[in-house]
Structure formats: structure tokens, C-alpha cells
Write a protein that holds these residues in place. Structure first.
Motif, PDB file in Angstrom:
ATOM      1  N   ASP A  69       0.843  -1.188   0.000  1.00 35.87           N
ATOM      2  CA  ASP A  69       0.000   0.000   0.000  1.00 35.87           C
ATOM      3  C   ASP A  69       0.884   1.245   0.000  1.00 35.87           C
ATOM      4  N   ILE A  70       1.213   1.691  -1.195  1.00 35.07           N
ATOM      5  CA  ILE A  70       2.092   2.855  -1.347  1.00 35.07           C
ATOM      6  C   ILE A  70       1.433   4.108  -0.791  1.00 35.07           C
ATOM      7  N   HIS A  71       0.124   4.204  -0.921  1.00 32.86           N
ATOM      8  CA  HIS A  71      -0.603   5.375  -0.433  1.00 32.86           C
ATOM      9  C   HIS A  71      -0.361   5.576   1.062  1.00 32.86           C
ATOM     10  N   THR A  72      -0.446   4.514   1.848  1.00 33.23           N
ATOM     11  CA  THR A  72      -0.211   4.622   3.285  1.00 33.23           C
ATOM     12  C   THR A  72       1.236   4.976   3.579  1.00 33.23           C
ATOM     13  N   LEU A  73       2.171   4.387   2.847  1.00 34.19           N
ATOM     14  CA  LEU A  73       3.587   4.710   3.062  1.00 34.19           C
ATOM     15  C   LEU A  73       3.870   6.179   2.757  1.00 34.19           C
ATOM     16  N   ARG A  74       3.209   6.712   1.754  1.00 29.40           N
ATOM     17  CA  ARG A  74       3.384   8.147   1.468  1.00 29.40           C
ATOM     18  C   ARG A  74       2.760   8.997   2.572  1.00 29.40           C
ATOM     19  N   ARG A  75       1.675   8.545   3.148  1.00 31.52           N
ATOM     20  CA  ARG A  75       1.028   9.298   4.234  1.00 31.52           C
ATOM     21  C   ARG A  75       1.950   9.471   5.437  1.00 31.52           C
ATOM     22  N   GLY A  77       5.255   9.769   5.238  1.00 31.98           N
ATOM     23  CA  GLY A  77       6.448  10.558   4.973  1.00 31.98           C
ATOM     24  C   GLY A  77       7.448  10.028   3.986  1.00 31.98           C
ATOM     25  N   PHE A  78       7.228   8.874   3.396  1.00 40.09           N
ATOM     26  CA  PHE A  78       8.162   8.368   2.389  1.00 40.09           C
ATOM     27  C   PHE A  78       7.808   9.001   1.041  1.00 40.09           C
ATOM     28  N   THR A  79       8.822   9.380   0.289  1.00 40.02           N
ATOM     29  CA  THR A  79       8.604  10.198  -0.909  1.00 40.02           C
ATOM     30  C   THR A  79       9.364   9.650  -2.107  1.00 40.02           C
ATOM     31  N   GLY A  80       9.124  10.320  -3.254  1.00 41.43           N
ATOM     32  CA  GLY A  80       9.801   9.949  -4.482  1.00 41.43           C
ATOM     33  C   GLY A  80       8.951   9.004  -5.309  1.00 41.43           C
ATOM     34  N   SER A  81       9.618   8.255  -6.180  1.00 35.53           N
ATOM     35  CA  SER A  81       8.908   7.281  -7.004  1.00 35.53           C
ATOM     36  C   SER A  81       8.417   6.135  -6.120  1.00 35.53           C
ATOM     37  N   ASP A  82       7.572   5.296  -6.683  1.00 33.32           N
ATOM     38  CA  ASP A  82       7.100   4.149  -5.923  1.00 33.32           C
ATOM     39  C   ASP A  82       8.266   3.267  -5.475  1.00 33.32           C
ATOM     40  N   ALA A  83       9.247   3.090  -6.357  1.00 33.20           N
ATOM     41  CA  ALA A  83      10.423   2.292  -6.002  1.00 33.20           C
ATOM     42  C   ALA A  83      11.199   2.952  -4.859  1.00 33.20           C
ATOM     43  N   ASP A  84      11.288   4.285  -4.903  1.00 29.01           N
ATOM     44  CA  ASP A  84      11.959   5.011  -3.822  1.00 29.01           C
ATOM     45  C   ASP A  84      11.233   4.806  -2.492  1.00 29.01           C
ATOM     46  N   VAL A  85       9.914   4.891  -2.532  1.00 26.37           N
ATOM     47  CA  VAL A  85       9.111   4.726  -1.318  1.00 26.37           C
ATOM     48  C   VAL A  85       9.349   3.349  -0.707  1.00 26.37           C
ATOM     49  N   LEU A  86       9.343   2.312  -1.549  1.00 29.04           N
ATOM     50  CA  LEU A  86       9.573   0.953  -1.059  1.00 29.04           C
ATOM     51  C   LEU A  86      10.965   0.819  -0.452  1.00 29.04           C
ATOM     52  N   ALA A  87      11.966   1.370  -1.126  1.00 27.98           N
ATOM     53  CA  ALA A  87      13.342   1.263  -0.637  1.00 27.98           C
ATOM     54  C   ALA A  87      13.511   1.999   0.688  1.00 27.98           C
ATOM     55  N   GLN A  88      12.938   3.194   0.787  1.00 29.71           N
ATOM     56  CA  GLN A  88      13.045   3.956   2.028  1.00 29.71           C
ATOM     57  C   GLN A  88      12.359   3.236   3.187  1.00 29.71           C
ATOM     58  N   SER A 139      -5.848  -2.145   9.768  1.00 29.67           N
ATOM     59  CA  SER A 139      -6.536  -0.855   9.896  1.00 29.67           C
ATOM     60  C   SER A 139      -6.529  -0.061   8.594  1.00 29.67           C
ATOM     61  N   ILE A 140      -5.693  -0.453   7.644  1.00 25.81           N
ATOM     62  CA  ILE A 140      -5.641   0.271   6.368  1.00 25.81           C
ATOM     63  C   ILE A 140      -6.613  -0.312   5.339  1.00 25.81           C
ATOM     64  N   GLU A 141      -7.428  -1.279   5.748  1.00 23.22           N
ATOM     65  CA  GLU A 141      -8.326  -1.956   4.810  1.00 23.22           C
ATOM     66  C   GLU A 141      -9.705  -1.330   4.604  1.00 23.22           C
ATOM     67  N   PRO A 142     -10.336  -0.711   5.624  1.00 25.82           N
ATOM     68  CA  PRO A 142     -11.783  -0.483   5.540  1.00 25.82           C
ATOM     69  C   PRO A 142     -12.276   0.388   4.392  1.00 25.82           C
ATOM     70  N   VAL A 143     -11.519   1.388   3.962  1.00 22.08           N
ATOM     71  CA  VAL A 143     -11.991   2.239   2.869  1.00 22.08           C
ATOM     72  C   VAL A 143     -12.129   1.423   1.581  1.00 22.08           C
ATOM     73  N   VAL A 439     -11.848   0.624  -7.925  1.00 17.86           N
ATOM     74  CA  VAL A 439     -11.981   0.531  -6.470  1.00 17.86           C
ATOM     75  C   VAL A 439     -10.664   0.773  -5.748  1.00 17.86           C
ATOM     76  N   TYR A 440      -9.545   0.799  -6.489  1.00 17.67           N
ATOM     77  CA  TYR A 440      -8.229   0.926  -5.860  1.00 17.67           C
ATOM     78  C   TYR A 440      -7.650   2.329  -6.022  1.00 17.67           C
ATOM     79  N   GLN A 441      -6.817   2.711  -5.083  1.00 16.46           N
ATOM     80  CA  GLN A 441      -6.187   4.035  -5.088  1.00 16.46           C
ATOM     81  C   GLN A 441      -5.382   4.253  -6.354  1.00 16.46           C
ATOM     82  N   PHE A 442      -4.633   3.227  -6.813  1.00 20.99           N
ATOM     83  CA  PHE A 442      -3.754   3.410  -7.977  1.00 20.99           C
ATOM     84  C   PHE A 442      -4.538   3.584  -9.267  1.00 20.99           C
TER      85      PHE A 442
END
Length: 444
Positions: A69-75, A77-88, A139-143, A439-442
Motif C-alpha cells: 500500500d504505497i498510499h499509506t507509506l506516502r502518508r 512521509g516516504f517520498t519519491g517514485s514508488d520504487a523510492d518509497v519501497l526502498a526507504q 486498519s488500512i483496509e476499511p476504505v 476501487v483501488y487508489q492506484f
């Protein structure tokens, strides 16, 4: 008009892994860091769902959620490309990444609480997604859960959708895993049994000391209000805190019901006899209470085998059958009890065993994988037909799994940007197969 109970099973997602995230869930924690097989997990779930459809049950499927869930990781504070977010995230907080990559939405018994139109004052079928605040990864599932349910149960003439409860421990809500509906007929008003682990307002009530009590009385009462359930249609029971401390993290690990049968362990509840009497009174009698004595099945064996995380279904001949994991067959005490059960004078006449070991090792049995929806044929006709199990959907989904799923996944793989791409590609195709829309954020 025909009435029945439909099962909507959760498709196991492409990131199914063993991170051991669920404190209080013995199976989840004991298998942490093992290598998983997402392809096998998904196919085991599909095989079980198809078998129930072949038995004549109304069977649907629910889509998994986007993970990681990249959206939650960005929430956070992780930034950059999706690959950057995962690495951070992998470097700064591997546990957070694991939480955001969990495939736990497969256990749709936690997805929501459902009340049929026969019970509600407005005559509609009600859905409230569970907030699942006790566990970060859930907790990140209900929406997204709400989005998926709305894409399946779309007609506002028949279906009412509610927002999940406020995201605070006061309203800790674990969905149908702590809720059982009893009735004499699926189409007639029944009694909805809400099982809670603790009360926020009444601190004098006993509470577990080792593991958390995830469901509050206050959450159960709130859902009952949202679903317009009258007092004579609801019963609130407290789970025995001693069994919570033995790994019974949800009521569906120690009790399960179907129609006028409540199948439960001797140690499942507090004030058992008084609460059973209340249920029987509100059911107007003829309720079958099947108590499994500790002398025959210990709490430890019940948790290990998931004897109570089985499905009790009513077949076309009116008899009931238990859908059990093969782990019940492999446990001598449990297997002996089930062999005895079908000879007793109860509505349960058969046991069918299924291999769902990939789910079991992560802490969820056959009943965890399904959300029960009692409905009538008019309401079923209003359900999105593309999610209903049949030969064509079974073949299509198995092909989809073969195309997109890995057969080996470790927690170290969760930071792989390719896994994210594979998951998104798979889910985008799935929404087209099941006609779910975006139905998905992406996708937005």
C-alpha cells in the motif's frame, strides 16, 4: 420467495506472506518469516469456494486489496517514485513495510458486519466495514473494503452501506468474526449475537492480561444501531478473557453459528447459561446449543486445528454440514470429536475437509475466508453477477492466478518494485473480470 445464506470468499492477494504481524494470533506468530506460496494459497481458497458452489451454495468472491500500500507509506512521509518509497520504507521500518504489504484482506470474516433485510427496521441489507484498529496492517483496509462492497451490492433499493466506525480503540471493531446471526429460517427475523472482548465504559468487567481484546461492546452496539436492529433482535455476549489469552483472538476461533445452531467451546463465553437462555428466549425456542467440552477438545487443540473456524452450512436437504480444514482431520482429539458429532441428535450430519494450509499457517481457517450474507432471490438478482462463482469464473480466476502470482514469496521480497507492478497489473485485470470499476487508489 427463496431465502438463503450466501458466502463471499476473499481472494488471496499476490503478496500473501508470513510476516507474523498479528499479536495474539498463535498461528500467525509461530509461522513468521517462513516462505509463502501465494499461488497455492489463492488456488486453495478458490477450490474451497468452488466446492461449496458445487454443493448448491450461493457463492461469491471478493477482490483482494492493493499491496504493498504505497498510499499509506506516502502518508507517513516516504517520498519519491514508488520504487523510492519501497526502498526507504524497507530501510527505515521493515515492520511498517510488512504491514503495508499484508494480504490480510483475504480473511473477509473481518471485512464487515452484515445484517439481512429480515432483521433491519428499514427492510434493507446493511453493511458496515470493520475498522480493525487493533492491528496496523488491517486498519488500512476499511476504505477499500467499502469500495469493493459497494461495487458488488450496488442497488440502493436493497443495500445500505455505512462508513466504518471511528478509528479509535473505543470502537474497536473486528467485523463478522465477532458476530453470528441465528434464525429458524434465513428469510425470517433472527437474533444477531455480538461477541465482545471488553467494555470501554465498564472497567469492572474481566479482561485478558496477555493478548488484546480486539472487539469492544461499544463497537458492537454502534453497529447494531447503524443496522437498525431492535433490542429483541440482538444479544451481547462477552468472550472469556482466559481463552483470549490462549490465542482465541476472535470469537470465530471458539464458536460458530448457523440458523438455529450455535456450536461453541465450553470455555468460550462468560455468563454462558444466562446468555444462552436470552438467545433461546429471543429465538422463541428450538435452538440447538452444541457445547464442546474441554475434556474432549482442549482450547489448545481448538486453536491449533481451528475446529470452530469452520463453516456450518445448510444443504438443500435441510441437513447441516461442517466445512473444516484438514488440520481438524490431522488432530486426533478433534477428529474423534467430529466423528462423534455427526452421530449425535443435532442438525449437523456431515463434515467435509479442505486443504487451506497456506491460510491456516497465517492464522485463518475456512470461516475466516468468507463473509456471510443472508438474502433473498430479489436481492441476489441485484448483486453484481460477475463475482458469483460458477464454472466459468472458477476457470477464469485460476488462469488469472497462474498468470500473475508467484509461487514463492519471502518478507524480503516485499520491497521489490516488480512485485508492486505485478500486483497492480493483476488487480487492474481483476477489476475488469469482476466488473468492479476503479476501487483501488492506484486506479484513480
Amino acid at each position: 420467495m427463496k431465502h438463503f445464506e450466501a458466502n463471499f470468499d476473499g481472494l488471496v492477494g499476490p503478496t500473501h506472506n508470513y510476516a507474523g504481524l498479528s499479536f495474539g494470533n498463535v498461528a500467525s506468530q509461530s509461522n513468521a518469516a517462513q516462505v509463502s506460496n501465494p499461488k497455492d494459497a489463492a488456488k486453495q481458497g478458490l477450490k474451497k469456494a468452488k466446492a461449496l458452489a458445487d454443493m448448491g451454495m450461493v457463492q461469491g468472491m471478493l477482490a483482494p486489496q492493493e499491496r504493498p500500500d504505497i498510499h499509506t507509506l506516502r502518508r507517513v512521509g516516504f517520498t519519491g517514485s514508488d520504487a523510492d518509497v519501497l526502498a526507504q520504507a524497507a530501510k527505515a521500518s521493515p515492520v511498517l513495510l510488512q504491514a503495508c504489504a499484508s494480504a490480510s484482506s483475504m480473511w473477509t470474516a473481518n471485512a464487515a458486519t452484515v445484517s439481512p433485510s429480515a432483521d433491519s427496521d428499514d427492510g434493507k441489507l446493511h453493511f458496515t466495514p470493520a475498522n480493525l484498529v487493533d492491528k496496523l496492517h488491517r486498519s488500512i483496509e476499511p476504505v477499500t473494503t467499502g469500495n469493493i462492497l459497494k461495487a458488488i451490492f450496488t442497488d440502493e433499493r436493497y443495500f445500505a452501506h455505512h462508513q466504518h466506525l471511528p478509528e479509535h480503540p473505543h470502537f474497536g471493531d473486528e467485523g463478522a468474526a465477532n458476530h453470528t446471526r441465528l434464525c429458524h429460517d434465513y428469510g425470517k427475523a433472527g437474533v444477531e449475537v455480538f461477541v465482545y472482548g471488553r467494555s470501554v465504559a465498564d472497567l469492572s468487567r474481566p479482561a485478558p492480561v496477555k493478548y488484546p481484546a480486539r472487539q469492544t461492546l461499544e463497537a458492537s452496539q454502534a453497529v447494531a444501531r447503524l443496522h437498525q436492529l431492535s433490542d429483541d433482535r440482538t444479544v451481547y455476549m462477552q468472550q472469556n478473557p482466559d481463552v483470549i489469552d490462549q490465542g482465541v483472538f476472535h470469537n470465530d476461533v471458539i464458536a460458530v453459528g448457523n440458523q438455529n445452531v450455535l456450536f461453541y467451546h465450553e470455555q468460550a463465553f462468560l455468563e454462558t447459561q444466562a446468555k444462552l437462555a436470552e438467545i433461546d428466549k429471543k429465538m422463541h425456542g428450538n435452538t440447538h446449543f452444541i457445547e464442546v467440552p474441554t475434556a474432549k477438545v482442549s482450547v489448545q487443540d481448538a486453536v491449533k486445528s481451528y475446529l470452530f473456524n469452520t463453516q456450518i452450512i445448510t444443504l438443500s436437504d435441510g441437513n447441516m454440514a461442517i466445512i473444516a480444514p484438514t488440520d481438524c482431520q490431522e488432530n486426533p482429539a478433534v477428529h474423534a470429536y467430529l466423528n462423534e458429532l455427526v452421530t449425535l441428535n443435532t442438525p449437523i450430519k456431515a463434515v467435509h475437509y479442505f486443504d487451506v494450509k497456506q491460510s491456516m499457517q497465517n492464522g485463518g481457517g475456512p470461516a475466516c475466508l468468507r463473509l456471510r450474507v443472508a438474502m433473498n432471490e430479489t436481492e441476489l438478482a441485484a448483486v453484481n453477477p460477475q463475482v458469483m462463482m460458477n464454472d466459468a469464473l472458477f476457470a477464469r480466476l485460476n488462469q488469472w492466478v497462474d498468470k500473475h502470482y508467484r509461487d514463492r514469496l519471502s518478507t524480503q521480497d516485499l520491497a521489490d518494485p516488480q512485485l508492486l507492478m505485478e500486483s497492480r497489473t493483476a488487480l487492474d485485470e481483476l477489476t475488469q473480470i469482476m466488473k468492479l470499476g476503479s476501487v483501488y487508489q492506484f486506479q484513480r
